[in-house]
Scaffold this active site. Structure first.
Site, PDB file in Angstrom:
ATOM      1  N   SER A  52       0.789  -1.236   0.000  1.00  0.00           N
ATOM      2  CA  SER A  52       0.000   0.000   0.000  1.00  0.00           C
ATOM      3  C   SER A  52       0.821   1.287   0.000  1.00  0.00           C
ATOM      4  O   SER A  52       0.256   2.378  -0.014  1.00  0.00           O
ATOM      5  CB  SER A  52      -0.949   0.013   1.199  1.00  0.00           C
ATOM      6  OG  SER A  52      -2.029  -0.872   0.977  1.00  0.00           O
ATOM      7  N   LYS A  55      -0.126   3.748  -2.589  1.00  0.00           N
ATOM      8  CA  LYS A  55      -1.175   4.762  -2.434  1.00  0.00           C
ATOM      9  C   LYS A  55      -0.610   6.175  -2.302  1.00  0.00           C
ATOM     10  O   LYS A  55      -1.322   7.156  -2.534  1.00  0.00           O
ATOM     11  CB  LYS A  55      -2.070   4.408  -1.256  1.00  0.00           C
ATOM     12  CG  LYS A  55      -2.871   3.118  -1.468  1.00  0.00           C
ATOM     13  CD  LYS A  55      -3.832   2.869  -0.316  1.00  0.00           C
ATOM     14  CE  LYS A  55      -4.716   1.645  -0.570  1.00  0.00           C
ATOM     15  NZ  LYS A  55      -4.069   0.385  -0.187  1.00  0.00           N
ATOM     16  N   SER A 107      -5.918   3.470   4.343  1.00  0.00           N
ATOM     17  CA  SER A 107      -5.440   2.580   3.280  1.00  0.00           C
ATOM     18  C   SER A 107      -6.576   1.863   2.554  1.00  0.00           C
ATOM     19  O   SER A 107      -6.462   0.697   2.187  1.00  0.00           O
ATOM     20  CB  SER A 107      -4.462   1.548   3.859  1.00  0.00           C
ATOM     21  OG  SER A 107      -3.560   1.109   2.874  1.00  0.00           O
ATOM     22  N   LYS A 212       3.251   6.439   5.337  1.00  0.00           N
ATOM     23  CA  LYS A 212       2.255   5.477   4.851  1.00  0.00           C
ATOM     24  C   LYS A 212       2.691   4.076   5.260  1.00  0.00           C
ATOM     25  O   LYS A 212       3.885   3.748   5.231  1.00  0.00           O
ATOM     26  CB  LYS A 212       2.117   5.561   3.324  1.00  0.00           C
ATOM     27  CG  LYS A 212       1.032   4.659   2.753  1.00  0.00           C
ATOM     28  CD  LYS A 212      -0.340   5.171   3.081  1.00  0.00           C
ATOM     29  CE  LYS A 212      -1.433   4.198   2.659  1.00  0.00           C
ATOM     30  NZ  LYS A 212      -1.507   3.009   3.557  1.00  0.00           N
TER      31      LYS A 212
END
Length: 334
Positions: A52, A55, A107, A212
């Site tokens: 992720s 993202k 997420s 993140k």
């Protein structure tokens, strides 16, 4: 008026410091958040799954595209997206701003799909744009197959490229605000709600500004963090590291301890030749060790045109490696 010696260098190769792999299929990179220079790394250029952390580039690409519509209708495909979710429903109307927070803080793969469809016309169209933007930013070890980070054979990046993703994205004020948010309150037709950032260090560590999280079985734990302390800023990325929270704190503190913030050149006017001045609009700061500080030099490239005012390029070199280049105005001193 400052004076500077103009140096001409013939670059015959870059200084390379090969790093040994931390472990099979794992890597890390620490970069200077001011200029993107690699400070520490292990296996940092090997393409690996990033989960992720994808993202970050989804959000950045979306914000760079600047879609005019501020709301979007959630499709059935987005509502049923595989993996982590913010529990969107088909037909639901959502503000794209809220989706961006759901994407970065929680997420949500459903948010990733919805944003992709909104800005790219389709998931495939948006992924194409993600790769185009990555290529234009020089992310050579990066290729996207989706906007969420679900595993794909060719959905890969390196620790260094992923650190550069956060480096570029943090230059966007909207992204910086989103990625730095600890808790985001919002309201929908269903009522008031709020999301807390999943990034544990952003919540609890004073030096952690933004970042993140990521995880898939194929990628393992992945993490990106932007740290700031005493005027120094670094970005840490680990791929497939089970102790990532602790490792990020250790790596950031190592850099803050071993590197100093050094103003390599101050903004102002510099006399480079008789009747010729270079005007530098901003100071150039770097993170360097004491030994590296001794290896720094300035190189000014001046075009051969005869105009009264023209552009030049001021580069800071560490040995034979250019680590920062800025544009300067070259004007006549007459």
């Amino acid at each position: 008026m400052r004076k500077i010696s103009v140096i001409a260098l013939l670059i015959v190769g870059l200084l390379i410091n090969p790093a040994k792999s931390q472990a099979a299929g794992s890597s890390f990179a620490v970069i200077d958040a001011e200029n993107g220079r690699l400070l520490l790394g292990s296996n940092e250029h090997e393409p690996l799954p990033i989960a992720s952390l994808t993202k970050m580039w989804t959000a950045y690409t979306f914000l760079e595209l600047k879609p005019s519509e501020q709301e979007t209708v959630i499709s059935a495909e987005a509502a049923t997206a595989e993996g982590s979710s913010i529990y969107l429903e088909a037909g639901q109307v959502m503000k794209t701003k809220d989706l961006l927070y759901g994407l970065m803080l929680r997420s949500g793969n459903d948010a990733a799909q919805a944003l992709a469809e909104h800005a790219g016309g389709s998931l495939e169209g948006f992924v194409y744009l993600m790769n185009e933007v990555a290529q234009s930013h020089g992310l050579e070890q990066t290729h996207f197959m989706n906007p969420s980070g679900l595993h794909g054979e060719h959905h890969l990046s390196s620790a260094y490229d992923t650190a550069k993703m956060l480096y570029y994205a943090m230059k966007n004020p909207e992204f910086r605000e989103i990625a730095s948010t600890k808790n985001y309150p919002f309201e929908t037709e269903q009522g008031k709600n709020s999301w807390q950032n999943k990034h544990r260090l952003v919540i609890s560590e004073p030096t952690a500004v933004a970042g993140k999280t990521g995880f898939t079985k194929a990628a393992g734990r992945t993490l990106a963090t932007y740290f700031k302390q005493d005027g120094k800023s670094v970005i840490v990325v680990t791929l497939n590291n089970g102790d990532d929270w602790q490792v990020h704190k250790q790596l950031s503190q190592r850099v803050f301890s071993e590197y100093q913030s050094y103003t390599a050149v101050k903004k102002g006017k510099y006399q480079v030749f008789p009747h010729m001045i270079a005007k530098l609009d901003q100071s150039v700061k770097l993170l360097v060790t004491k030994e590296e500080k001794k290896m720094l030099s300035n190189v000014l490239q001046i075009p051969q045109a005869d105009e009264q005012q023209k552009k030049g390029y001021w580069s800071i070199y560490l040995g034979t490696e250019p680590i920062k280049t800025v544009a300067v105005d070259i004007v006549s001193d007459q």
